[in-house]
Design a protein around this motif. Structure first.
Motif, PDB file in Angstrom:
ATOM      1  N   ARG A 154      34.581  28.844  40.497  1.00  0.00           N
ATOM      2  CA  ARG A 154      34.562  29.891  41.520  1.00  0.00           C
ATOM      3  C   ARG A 154      34.896  31.226  40.875  1.00  0.00           C
ATOM      4  O   ARG A 154      35.994  31.423  40.372  1.00  0.00           O
ATOM      5  CB  ARG A 154      35.594  29.564  42.612  1.00  0.00           C
ATOM      6  N   LEU A 155      33.929  32.122  40.846  1.00  0.00           N
ATOM      7  CA  LEU A 155      34.160  33.435  40.241  1.00  0.00           C
ATOM      8  C   LEU A 155      34.683  34.420  41.268  1.00  0.00           C
ATOM      9  O   LEU A 155      35.344  35.395  40.919  1.00  0.00           O
ATOM     10  CB  LEU A 155      32.858  33.979  39.644  1.00  0.00           C
ATOM     11  N   ALA A 156      34.344  34.214  42.537  1.00  0.00           N
ATOM     12  CA  ALA A 156      34.750  35.161  43.578  1.00  0.00           C
ATOM     13  C   ALA A 156      34.852  34.468  44.927  1.00  0.00           C
ATOM     14  O   ALA A 156      34.157  33.490  45.191  1.00  0.00           O
ATOM     15  CB  ALA A 156      33.732  36.296  43.672  1.00  0.00           C
ATOM     16  N   THR A 157      35.738  35.002  45.740  1.00  0.00           N
ATOM     17  CA  THR A 157      35.863  34.515  47.115  1.00  0.00           C
ATOM     18  C   THR A 157      36.241  35.699  47.986  1.00  0.00           C
ATOM     19  O   THR A 157      36.494  36.787  47.481  1.00  0.00           O
ATOM     20  CB  THR A 157      36.920  33.389  47.192  1.00  0.00           C
ATOM     21  N   THR A 158      36.276  35.497  49.311  1.00  0.00           N
ATOM     22  CA  THR A 158      36.703  36.593  50.167  1.00  0.00           C
ATOM     23  C   THR A 158      38.213  36.503  50.371  1.00  0.00           C
ATOM     24  O   THR A 158      38.763  35.405  50.457  1.00  0.00           O
ATOM     25  CB  THR A 158      35.985  36.592  51.531  1.00  0.00           C
ATOM     26  N   ILE A 159      38.843  37.665  50.443  1.00  0.00           N
ATOM     27  CA  ILE A 159      40.285  37.644  50.674  1.00  0.00           C
ATOM     28  C   ILE A 159      40.584  37.678  52.178  1.00  0.00           C
ATOM     29  O   ILE A 159      41.726  37.560  52.579  1.00  0.00           O
ATOM     30  CB  ILE A 159      41.021  38.794  49.940  1.00  0.00           C
ATOM     31  N   GLY A 204      33.652  48.318  43.298  1.00  0.00           N
ATOM     32  CA  GLY A 204      34.074  48.908  42.033  1.00  0.00           C
ATOM     33  C   GLY A 204      35.232  48.178  41.380  1.00  0.00           C
ATOM     34  O   GLY A 204      35.557  48.440  40.227  1.00  0.00           O
ATOM     35  N   LYS A 205      35.863  47.246  42.083  1.00  0.00           N
ATOM     36  CA  LYS A 205      36.991  46.515  41.494  1.00  0.00           C
ATOM     37  C   LYS A 205      36.483  45.558  40.405  1.00  0.00           C
ATOM     38  O   LYS A 205      35.378  45.006  40.520  1.00  0.00           O
ATOM     39  CB  LYS A 205      37.722  45.711  42.572  1.00  0.00           C
ATOM     40  N   PRO A 206      37.280  45.346  39.343  1.00  0.00           N
ATOM     41  CA  PRO A 206      36.783  44.524  38.230  1.00  0.00           C
ATOM     42  C   PRO A 206      36.529  43.063  38.601  1.00  0.00           C
ATOM     43  O   PRO A 206      35.561  42.466  38.143  1.00  0.00           O
ATOM     44  CB  PRO A 206      37.892  44.639  37.177  1.00  0.00           C
ATOM     45  N   GLU A 207      37.411  42.464  39.425  1.00  0.00           N
ATOM     46  CA  GLU A 207      37.156  41.075  39.841  1.00  0.00           C
ATOM     47  C   GLU A 207      36.148  41.092  40.982  1.00  0.00           C
ATOM     48  O   GLU A 207      36.225  41.938  41.869  1.00  0.00           O
ATOM     49  CB  GLU A 207      38.457  40.421  40.306  1.00  0.00           C
ATOM     50  N   PRO A 208      35.198  40.134  40.983  1.00  0.00           N
ATOM     51  CA  PRO A 208      34.091  40.234  41.940  1.00  0.00           C
ATOM     52  C   PRO A 208      34.386  39.747  43.365  1.00  0.00           C
ATOM     53  O   PRO A 208      33.478  39.360  44.077  1.00  0.00           O
ATOM     54  CB  PRO A 208      33.004  39.375  41.282  1.00  0.00           C
ATOM     55  N   HIS A 209      35.654  39.773  43.801  1.00  0.00           N
ATOM     56  CA  HIS A 209      35.979  39.251  45.127  1.00  0.00           C
ATOM     57  C   HIS A 209      35.444  40.122  46.258  1.00  0.00           C
ATOM     58  O   HIS A 209      35.073  41.285  46.049  1.00  0.00           O
ATOM     59  CB  HIS A 209      37.496  39.092  45.274  1.00  0.00           C
ATOM     60  N   PHE A 210      35.445  39.542  47.469  1.00  0.00           N
ATOM     61  CA  PHE A 210      34.946  40.215  48.672  1.00  0.00           C
ATOM     62  C   PHE A 210      36.077  40.492  49.651  1.00  0.00           C
ATOM     63  O   PHE A 210      37.091  39.795  49.664  1.00  0.00           O
ATOM     64  CB  PHE A 210      33.931  39.325  49.412  1.00  0.00           C
ATOM     65  N   SER A 211      35.865  41.492  50.499  1.00  0.00           N
ATOM     66  CA  SER A 211      36.743  41.736  51.638  1.00  0.00           C
ATOM     67  C   SER A 211      35.897  42.395  52.726  1.00  0.00           C
ATOM     68  O   SER A 211      35.155  43.334  52.444  1.00  0.00           O
ATOM     69  CB  SER A 211      37.902  42.653  51.233  1.00  0.00           C
ATOM     70  N   ILE A 262      25.421  45.171  52.447  1.00  0.00           N
ATOM     71  CA  ILE A 262      24.518  45.011  51.299  1.00  0.00           C
ATOM     72  C   ILE A 262      25.136  45.659  50.057  1.00  0.00           C
ATOM     73  O   ILE A 262      25.160  45.062  48.974  1.00  0.00           O
ATOM     74  CB  ILE A 262      23.131  45.630  51.596  1.00  0.00           C
ATOM     75  N   ASP A 263      25.664  46.883  50.215  1.00  0.00           N
ATOM     76  CA  ASP A 263      26.272  47.578  49.075  1.00  0.00           C
ATOM     77  C   ASP A 263      27.399  46.737  48.469  1.00  0.00           C
ATOM     78  O   ASP A 263      27.524  46.637  47.246  1.00  0.00           O
ATOM     79  CB  ASP A 263      26.806  48.954  49.505  1.00  0.00           C
ATOM     80  N   CYS A 264      28.231  46.144  49.340  1.00  0.00           N
ATOM     81  CA  CYS A 264      29.332  45.301  48.853  1.00  0.00           C
ATOM     82  C   CYS A 264      28.783  44.072  48.121  1.00  0.00           C
ATOM     83  O   CYS A 264      29.230  43.749  47.018  1.00  0.00           O
ATOM     84  CB  CYS A 264      30.213  44.834  50.013  1.00  0.00           C
ATOM     85  N   VAL A 265      27.817  43.394  48.744  1.00  0.00           N
ATOM     86  CA  VAL A 265      27.272  42.171  48.154  1.00  0.00           C
ATOM     87  C   VAL A 265      26.663  42.467  46.781  1.00  0.00           C
ATOM     88  O   VAL A 265      26.888  41.738  45.807  1.00  0.00           O
ATOM     89  CB  VAL A 265      26.214  41.532  49.098  1.00  0.00           C
ATOM     90  N   ILE A 266      25.911  43.557  46.691  1.00  0.00           N
ATOM     91  CA  ILE A 266      25.236  43.876  45.426  1.00  0.00           C
ATOM     92  C   ILE A 266      26.253  44.263  44.344  1.00  0.00           C
ATOM     93  O   ILE A 266      26.193  43.774  43.212  1.00  0.00           O
ATOM     94  CB  ILE A 266      24.190  44.998  45.636  1.00  0.00           C
TER      95      ILE A 266
END
Ligand code: KG4
Ligand code: ZN
Length: 364
Positions: A154-159, A204-211, A262-266
């Motif tokens: 798992r490289l990323a998840t939503t917080i 822009g955050k280095p870790e690819p997580h979502f919020s 979309i901007d966040c996902v990309i």
């Protein structure tokens, strides 16, 4: 030829499918519970569990009948054993156990996320490991490096919220009903994506997580500030007397929300591509992958990185039993099966070693 019966019941779809190791879906049935949950604007676990109980057995019988088969001709039974709404998961898993016991066939207790993760390989025989999977649905929002069967990083998840949840809540605020994703996408076509300034959390955050919680709150504020005459269907009571002034429409809010999403996902997926190492393809799955604007943006991102873009056909993107049967086929081919006393799991991370994410669980 190996034939597996798959059963899915972890959320609001009751589904059964018969799939071969030659990637043929011999038969499948899906019963959606949208109508039952619509009055509540979301899935009600107790209603879901009862509907699975009523629908599953006839649905399995219809699937076997469509393929002209009996249970004796099936090689194994695979069912979602988690994660999901536990009442529904138990209905599917207990049914699979009973069928496995009665027919003396192996049982495969499938992680629902593994079903999504491997589903692109059911649709595309040329898809090789490792690939990067963006899994975006009502319940999940993750980026996984799929290295092989049972090997998921798992490289990323939503917080906080899943992306589908954000679409559904935006739809509710705009009075569009449930499920909201397709309705938001339709309304967004009529709006201006730049009309409403909305945040892009974690961009822009280095870790690819979502919020997405902050975006959802901003949508709520935008709905409150909407022009008089626009429908403020489900504006929370505490905002009922807020001034209505902002010069945009519901369609503008839908379009601006979708653009922010979309901007966040990309941005987040680009980050994941950067940290993943070499992969054969960028793959999108889950209900939100049905969104054509998101698909188009992901396709462009993949092209920019010289990656193939693979998105399973829509019926394989949303919850279905063919992906569960296919995960069963992949595991069976490796000689795996599960004991009949295996437990259903409401929570079941695909990558148990993934470190906890800072800020996870904080809802704005
Ligand atoms: O994979 P899925 O059927 O079930 C879950 O495992 O959650 O995904 C359902 C989610 C819902 O939140 C729904 O609103 C969203 O996928 N969805 C969409 C679209 N179609 C479905 N979101 C955005 N655009 C769509 N076209
Ligand atoms: Zn799902």
């Amino acid at each position: 030829m190996t034939i597996v019966l798959g059963i899915e019941s972890s959320c609001d779809e009751t589904a059964a499918a018969l799939v071969t190791d030659g990637r043929v879906i011999l038969a499948q049935h899906i019963a959606s519970q949208d109508e039952a949950h619509r009055p509540y604007g979301g899935v009600v676990p107790e209603i879901a569990a009862r509907a699975h109980v009523e629908k599953l057995a006839p649905l399995i019988a219809a699937t076997l009948a469509d393929a002209g088969m009996t249970l004796d001709q099936v090689d194994a039974i695979a069912a979602t054993a988690g994660p999901g709404l536990i009442g529904g998961v138990m209905v599917g898993l207990v049914t699979a156990k009973a069928l496995a016991m009665a027919s003396d066939k192996p049982l495969l207790a499938i992680n629902h996320l593994e079903g999504h993760a491997l589903s692109p390989r059911l649709a595309d025989a040329t898809l090789e490991y490792p690939y990067l999977l963006l899994l975006v649905s009502g319940g999940h929002c993750q980026i996984l490096l799929v290295e092989g069967v049972g090997r998921y990083r798992r490289l990323a998840t939503t917080i906080d919220d899943a992306l589908g949840e954000a679409f559904d809540k935006t739809a509710k605020l705009l009075g569009l009903g449930y499920p909201g994703g397709p309705a938001v996408e339709r309304l967004a076509r009529e709006g201006d994506p730049k009309a409403v300034p909305l945040p892009r959390p974690l961009m822009g955050k280095p870790e690819p997580h979502f919020s997405f919680a902050g975006l959802k709150s901003a949508v709520m504020r935008a709905v409150v500030a909407m022009e008089p005459g626009e429908n403020r269907a489900s504006t929370p009571a505490q905002y009922a007397h807020a001034p209505q002034a902002a010069p945009y429409t519901r369609a503008d809010i839908a379009a601006s929300f979708q653009q922010a999403a979309i901007d966040c996902v990309i941005d987040r997926t680009a980050r994941a591509i950067a940290v993943a190492g070499p992969v054969t393809a960028l793959v999108a799955a889950g209900g939100v992958a049905a969104n054509s604007a998101i698909r188009t943006a992901l396709e462009a991102l993949a092209a920019k990185h010289d990656l193939r873009f693979v998105a399973p056909p829509l019926p394989l993107c949303t919850d279905n039993a063919a992906m569960i049967a296919w995960a069963g086929i992949e595991r069976l081919a490796l000689g795996q099966s599960d004991p009949l006393d295996i437990a259903a799991r409401p929570r079941w991370p695909l990558d148990a070693d993934a470190p906890p994410v800072r800020g996870a669980g904080v809802k704005a």
